[in-house]
Design an enzyme around this catalytic site. Structure first.
Site, PDB file in Angstrom:
ATOM      1  N   ASP A   1      38.837  26.480  19.733  1.00 46.87           N
ATOM      2  CA  ASP A   1      38.160  26.994  18.320  1.00 46.87           C
ATOM      3  C   ASP A   1      36.850  26.376  18.183  1.00 46.87           C
ATOM      4  O   ASP A   1      36.909  25.238  18.024  1.00 46.87           O
ATOM      5  CB  ASP A   1      39.121  26.746  17.267  1.00 46.87           C
ATOM      6  CG  ASP A   1      38.859  27.669  16.044  1.00 46.87           C
ATOM      7  OD1 ASP A   1      38.875  28.912  15.902  1.00 46.87           O
ATOM      8  OD2 ASP A   1      38.029  26.922  15.326  1.00 46.87           O
TER       9      ASP A   1
ATOM     10  N   TYR B   1      29.729  25.297  13.020  1.00 47.17           N
ATOM     11  CA  TYR B   1      30.150  23.878  13.152  1.00 47.17           C
ATOM     12  C   TYR B   1      28.984  23.227  13.911  1.00 47.17           C
ATOM     13  O   TYR B   1      29.155  21.934  14.123  1.00 47.17           O
ATOM     14  CB  TYR B   1      31.385  23.831  14.144  1.00 47.17           C
ATOM     15  CG  TYR B   1      32.606  24.511  13.436  1.00 47.17           C
ATOM     16  CD1 TYR B   1      32.702  24.720  12.279  1.00 47.17           C
ATOM     17  CD2 TYR B   1      33.583  24.772  14.485  1.00 47.17           C
ATOM     18  CE1 TYR B   1      33.957  25.194  11.565  1.00 47.17           C
ATOM     19  CE2 TYR B   1      34.927  25.083  13.894  1.00 47.17           C
ATOM     20  CZ  TYR B   1      34.875  25.241  12.583  1.00 47.17           C
ATOM     21  OH  TYR B   1      36.172  26.062  12.005  1.00 47.17           O
TER      22      TYR B   1
ATOM     23  N   LYS C   1      33.031  31.914  15.510  1.00 49.30           N
ATOM     24  CA  LYS C   1      32.903  32.657  13.942  1.00 49.30           C
ATOM     25  C   LYS C   1      31.442  32.812  13.713  1.00 49.30           C
ATOM     26  O   LYS C   1      30.647  31.980  13.999  1.00 49.30           O
ATOM     27  CB  LYS C   1      33.927  31.744  12.989  1.00 49.30           C
ATOM     28  CG  LYS C   1      34.991  31.045  13.473  1.00 49.30           C
ATOM     29  CD  LYS C   1      35.747  30.398  12.390  1.00 49.30           C
ATOM     30  CE  LYS C   1      36.834  29.809  13.056  1.00 49.30           C
ATOM     31  NZ  LYS C   1      36.398  28.260  13.698  1.00 49.30           N
TER      32      LYS C   1
ATOM     33  N   HIS D   1      34.007  34.200   9.556  1.00 54.44           N
ATOM     34  CA  HIS D   1      34.002  32.854   8.864  1.00 54.44           C
ATOM     35  C   HIS D   1      34.409  32.687   7.411  1.00 54.44           C
ATOM     36  O   HIS D   1      35.634  32.118   7.203  1.00 54.44           O
ATOM     37  CB  HIS D   1      32.865  31.905   9.178  1.00 54.44           C
ATOM     38  CG  HIS D   1      33.590  30.656   9.397  1.00 54.44           C
ATOM     39  ND1 HIS D   1      32.743  29.621  10.250  1.00 54.44           N
ATOM     40  CD2 HIS D   1      34.360  29.589   8.943  1.00 54.44           C
ATOM     41  CE1 HIS D   1      33.310  28.410   9.985  1.00 54.44           C
ATOM     42  NE2 HIS D   1      34.353  28.502   9.254  1.00 54.44           N
TER      43      HIS D   1
HETATM   44  C1  1BO Z   1      33.827  25.214   6.591  1.00 52.38           C
HETATM   45  C2  1BO Z   1      34.487  25.263   7.555  1.00 52.38           C
HETATM   46  C3  1BO Z   1      36.088  25.443   7.401  1.00 52.38           C
HETATM   47  C4  1BO Z   1      36.899  25.490   8.598  1.00 52.38           C
HETATM   48  O1  1BO Z   1      36.583  26.493   9.423  1.00 52.38           O
END
Ligand code: 1BO
Length: 277
Positions: free
Chosen positions: A42, A47, A72, A105
């Site tokens: 994932d 990120y 995402k 997201h």
């Molecule tokens: C801001 C990221 C939270 C987890 O995907």
């Protein structure tokens, strides 16, 4: 490995979470995870590690088709054209021809879901996105997404660990055949010293972390994506399919609430959900 099956999609119940793991460290972790037996990775454009994740997959001794790969689209990219651009950028970063699952997201209060979902549907028609889902959606936002989307929404990824109560969302997802994916399933390490988990773990020769993960994946439709970097933590997190918790143990863990600081931190997603950006 066990799977959650939803709308023809098979999601490995344990995946590798990569939030806050970047660069060479992330590449090494992904490669080690795949070598350890992980088949679900994932990531997210936000990120800032998609290239590192792609490098890890490329360096591992595995066919692309054997990996369930999720990314995402960040909330500032939810306009139609931005979604198309964001996903194509993710594919380039990851150096893959398709992703198994793309998630919205975070919900955006001012960008209509219709617009985002239409773009995701186009990417699906193009063959570069195999399935779609959401993340950090409340039950009512999830209901809206399901009503609007031409494609099945296969998962909602949310903060979920023994100190959070996601029972309503879990029941809704299970009743409607969706996966509920738990991020930060070990509460960023906060559950590792939880006395109830340690006590239950002693019966099965398992750690508190393994009991927490077992509690999650033993619930219908729940998938967990713990983060780990050492080989031994990667192995431990995957080694949760050879024991079962009793109903009484599941309830004891349901009732854990954790320290006040953790309870306050758990409220963060609901606060952020309402911010415009
Ligand atoms: C801001 C990221 C939270 C987890 O995907």
């Amino acid at each position: 490995m066990e799977y959650v099956e939803t709308a023809g999609v098979r999601i490995p119940k344990i995946g590798l979470g990569t939030w806050q793991n970047t660069g060479t460290e992330c590449t090494k972790t992904v490669e080690a995870a795949i070598d350890t037996g992980y088949r679900h990775i994932d990531t997210a454009q936000a990120y800032d590690n998609e290239q590192a994740v792609g490098d890890g997959i490329a360096q591992a001794d595995i066919d692309r088709e054997s990996i369930f790969l999720t990314t995402k689209v960040w909330r500032s990219n939810l306009r139609y054209e931005d979604v198309l651009e964001s996903v194509h950028e993710s594919l380039d970063n990851l150096r893959v021809d398709y992703v198994d699952l793309v998630l919205i997201h975070w919900p955006h209060p001012r960008i209509p879901l219709e617009e985002t979902l239409e773009a995701l549907s186009e990417l699906h028609d193009e063959g570069v996105v195999k399935s779609i889902g959401v993340s950090n959606f409340t039950r009512s936002q999830l209901e809206d997404a399901r009503r609007i989307s031409e494609l099945p929404i296969v998962a909602n990824q949310v903060l979920y660990h023994p100190y959070t109560d996601q029972s309503e969302l879990q029941q809704y997802c299970a009743a409607n055949g969706l996966a509920l994916t738990a991020y930060s399933p070990l509460a960023r390490g906060d559950v590792l010293s939880e006395e109830i988990l340690e006590r239950i773990g002693r019966q099965y020769d398992k750690s508190a972390a393994q009991v927490a993960l077992r509690w999650l994946i033993q619930q219908e439709g729940v998938v967990a994506i713990p983060k780990a970097s050492s080989k031994s933590h990667l192995e431990q997190n995957l080694n949760v399919f050879d024991f079962s918790l009793t109903d009484a143990e599941m309830t004891q863990i349901d009732d854990c609430r954790g320290p006040l600081t953790v309870q306050l931190r758990n409220r963060l997603p609901s606060v952020v959900r309402h911010l415009p950006i």
